[in-house]
Design a protein around this motif. Structure first.
Motif, PDB file in Angstrom:
ATOM      1  N   SER A   6       0.832  -1.214   0.000  1.00 34.74           N
ATOM      2  CA  SER A   6       0.000   0.000   0.000  1.00 34.74           C
ATOM      3  C   SER A   6       0.861   1.255   0.000  1.00 34.74           C
ATOM      4  N   ASN A   7       2.059   1.136   0.521  1.00 36.35           N
ATOM      5  CA  ASN A   7       2.977   2.271   0.579  1.00 36.35           C
ATOM      6  C   ASN A   7       3.717   2.484  -0.728  1.00 36.35           C
ATOM      7  N   LEU A   8       3.772   1.441  -1.544  1.00 37.53           N
ATOM      8  CA  LEU A   8       4.581   1.511  -2.763  1.00 37.53           C
ATOM      9  C   LEU A   8       3.770   1.890  -3.995  1.00 37.53           C
ATOM     10  N   VAL A   9       2.473   1.553  -4.009  1.00 39.89           N
ATOM     11  CA  VAL A   9       1.668   1.864  -5.205  1.00 39.89           C
ATOM     12  C   VAL A   9       0.928   3.186  -5.002  1.00 39.89           C
ATOM     13  N   PRO A  10       0.741   3.951  -6.095  1.00 45.39           N
ATOM     14  CA  PRO A  10       0.001   5.209  -5.966  1.00 45.39           C
ATOM     15  C   PRO A  10      -1.430   4.956  -5.481  1.00 45.39           C
ATOM     16  N   THR A  11      -1.937   5.862  -4.661  1.00 45.96           N
ATOM     17  CA  THR A  11      -3.271   5.646  -4.074  1.00 45.96           C
ATOM     18  C   THR A  11      -4.379   5.651  -5.116  1.00 45.96           C
ATOM     19  N   SER A  12      -4.181   6.441  -6.184  1.00 44.34           N
ATOM     20  CA  SER A  12      -5.258   6.539  -7.173  1.00 44.34           C
ATOM     21  C   SER A  12      -5.033   5.594  -8.354  1.00 44.34           C
ATOM     22  N   ILE A  49      -4.902  -1.551  -5.938  1.00 42.42           N
ATOM     23  CA  ILE A  49      -5.136  -1.526  -4.489  1.00 42.42           C
ATOM     24  C   ILE A  49      -4.950  -2.937  -3.936  1.00 42.42           C
ATOM     25  N   PRO A  50      -4.014  -3.122  -3.008  1.00 44.28           N
ATOM     26  CA  PRO A  50      -3.764  -4.483  -2.512  1.00 44.28           C
ATOM     27  C   PRO A  50      -4.813  -4.934  -1.493  1.00 44.28           C
ATOM     28  N   GLU A 110     -15.361   2.528  -8.774  1.00 43.63           N
ATOM     29  CA  GLU A 110     -13.919   2.768  -8.890  1.00 43.63           C
ATOM     30  C   GLU A 110     -13.138   1.864  -7.935  1.00 43.63           C
ATOM     31  N   GLY A 111     -13.659   1.759  -6.697  1.00 43.19           N
ATOM     32  CA  GLY A 111     -13.016   0.910  -5.696  1.00 43.19           C
ATOM     33  C   GLY A 111     -13.003  -0.541  -6.137  1.00 43.19           C
ATOM     34  N   ARG A 137      -0.459   3.159   4.072  1.00 42.02           N
ATOM     35  CA  ARG A 137      -1.506   4.128   3.717  1.00 42.02           C
ATOM     36  C   ARG A 137      -2.593   3.495   2.869  1.00 42.02           C
ATOM     37  N   ASN A 138      -3.784   4.044   3.061  1.00 40.83           N
ATOM     38  CA  ASN A 138      -4.944   3.669   2.242  1.00 40.83           C
ATOM     39  C   ASN A 138      -5.077   2.160   2.034  1.00 40.83           C
ATOM     40  N   ALA A 189      -9.848  -0.229  -0.032  1.00 38.98           N
ATOM     41  CA  ALA A 189     -10.132   0.793  -1.039  1.00 38.98           C
ATOM     42  C   ALA A 189     -10.826   2.036  -0.487  1.00 38.98           C
ATOM     43  N   TRP A 190     -11.450   1.931   0.687  1.00 37.30           N
ATOM     44  CA  TRP A 190     -12.395   2.987   1.063  1.00 37.30           C
ATOM     45  C   TRP A 190     -11.960   3.898   2.198  1.00 37.30           C
ATOM     46  N   ASN A 236      -0.025  10.724  -3.851  1.00 34.19           N
ATOM     47  CA  ASN A 236       0.641   9.448  -4.165  1.00 34.19           C
ATOM     48  C   ASN A 236       2.053   9.378  -3.611  1.00 34.19           C
TER      49      ASN A 236
END
Lengths: 163, 281
Positions: free
Chosen positions: A17-23, A27-28, A130-131, B128-129, B132-133, B268
């Motif tokens: 989760s820290n390595l991939v962009p949030t958007s 999403i792992p 999207e999620g 982080r994050n 998904a929500w 990001n």
């Protein structure tokens, strides 16, 4: 073996989760994936499987999301769905992808609806959609890798027992 | 047959009781801002420490990749910085003079704290994050470092959110990039020498913009104007950068202006954060 796989997946989820962009589309959700892939290792012991699912969910709530019992609840329900699916379909390399897609969509939808129900989030179709699609690619790849790794380890164990 | 039937009924009953208990417990415990109990703190602190330790090698590789990417831009940056360095000395002297002036004024007016006062605590992002929500991130500092719920969290580029729960050695930050109006923040748009006040109400993930509403001022707002916090709420000190004006429209009732703001922060790329403590100063 089961505990190790579940724990590694759980920790790996936090790391990735820290390595991939949030958007991004990656999403792992490795904890859920590991629940499905390890199901055959429980040898039909459903109670044990549900206890492990609940514990993993509770840990997820406490460590990552601060929403006690939401993920406990969703992972138990997801585990029940997995046991139901596995009554009719056996997990193998081919249908693993189909099952994981269904399980991820089911788990994420329930999770989002519960968060909306408890007023943690406000319902929005676009956000839900999207999620859902952003949590598929990476997890399908991870499920496949994890399945292959577990298969290899199991084979080695069997050979050792025979020897 | 009847024994099997009874057994099934018991199992269904037990499952229903468990589900019911979980629903009640969740209703009580799921709150945006809440105090963690001893058990939650212990589990969260120890596991976050483990995840943090496991992340270190990956973080090292990530930093190295980032470093090599940045090396390519170095010469351009150097030229830019060189021209800025000359001005910096001048600004430094001016800041010192102004700080002295502010201190003298505080003493003469007997003021202990202003809306721009705060102490800073630096922390590293552990994860982080997840999921998904949630739009949260966990950091490696907690109540032992003086962090409390509600404190503002910034990066070197601007405001990112606030602390929602605190463990002994870890905390959770709720990000401003939550795409719904949960946290309203009082902000001001700096247009020339004037400040126009409004309320940051939501975030649009698709356009990567905040929405600032409730602007009754008729003055013209130029694109590119800076948007900062006002310091009128407890959590956020005054003057923390939020972003720049992207476009100006009318709100949904066609009564007041609504401003789209591009965040100054890249969500990001958040590795190190600073927590602003307004209590200790």
């Amino acid at each position: 073996m089961i505990v190790v796989v579940l724990l590694i997946s759980f920790i790996l989820e936090g790391i990735v989760s820290n390595l991939v962009p949030t958007s991004s589309l990656f999403i792992p959700l490795f904890s859920i994936v590991s629940l499905l892939v390890t199901y055959p290792l429980f040898n039909e012991n459903k109670i044990k499987y549900l206890i492990y699912s609940g514990t993993l969910g509770l840990l997820y709530d406490l460590v990552y999301t601060n929403t006690p019992f939401i993920n406990t609840f969703t992972l138990i329900i997801t585990a029940l769905v997995i046991t139901f699916i596995c009554k009719f379909i056996t997990i193998n390399k081919l249908n693993l992808i189909l099952i994981i897609l269904f399980v991820l969509l089911f788990n994420q939808t329930i999770n989002y609806l519960l968060l909306c129900l408890f007023r943690y989030r406000i319902f929005n179709n676009a956000t839900l959609l999207e999620g859902l699609y952003s949590s598929l690619i990476l997890n399908v790849v991870y499920s496949y890798i994890l399945y292959v790794v577990i298969e290899i380890i199991n084979k080695k164990r069997k050979y050792k027992r025979i020897i | 047959m009847s024994k099997n039937g009874n057994k099934k009924k018991y199992i269904v009953l037990i499952i229903l009781v468990i589900i019911g208990t979980l629903v009640v417990a969740t209703t009580i415990s799921v709150k945006e801002k809440r105090h963690l109990n001893f058990f939650e703190k212990a589990v969260k602190d120890s596991t976050t420490f483990m995840v943090g330790a496991a992340y270190k090698p990956f973080g090292f590789i990530k930093d190295k990749i980032k470093e090599s990417n940045e090396k390519n831009k170095m010469y351009k940056e150097y030229k830019k910085l060189k021209s800025m360095a000359n001005k910096a000395k001048m600004y430094e002297a001016r800041i010192k003079e102004l700080e002295g002036e502010v201190d003298n004024l505080k003493k003469s007016l007997d003021i202990n704290q202003t809306i721009t006062d705060y102490k800073t605590i630096n922390a590293t992002v552990v994860n982080r994050n997840v999921g998904a929500w949630y739009n949260t991130l966990n950091i490696n500092k907690g109540s032992k470092s003086g962090i409390k719920e509600g404190y503002a969290v910034i990066t070197d580029k601007g405001l990112i959110g606030k602390i929602t729960s605190v463990g002994n050695f870890t905390s959770t930050v709720k990000l401003l990039s939550t795409d719904e109006s949960i946290n309203k923040i009082s902000v001001k748009i700096e247009v020339d020498d004037k400040s126009i006040y409004g309320l940051l109400s939501s975030y649009n993930k698709k356009n990567n913009t905040y929405l600032v509403e409730g602007i009754s001022d008729s003055s013209e707002i130029k694109n590119g104007s800076k948007v900062v916090t006002t310091g009128l709420t407890d959590a956020f000190p005054s003057g923390i950068l939020i972003g720049e004006v992207k476009s100006v429209t009318k709100d949904r009732f066609e009564l007041a202006k609504a401003v789209e703001v591009t965040p100054s922060v890249d969500y990001n790329d958040i590795d190190i954060v600073t927590i602003l403590d307004r209590d200790s100063k």
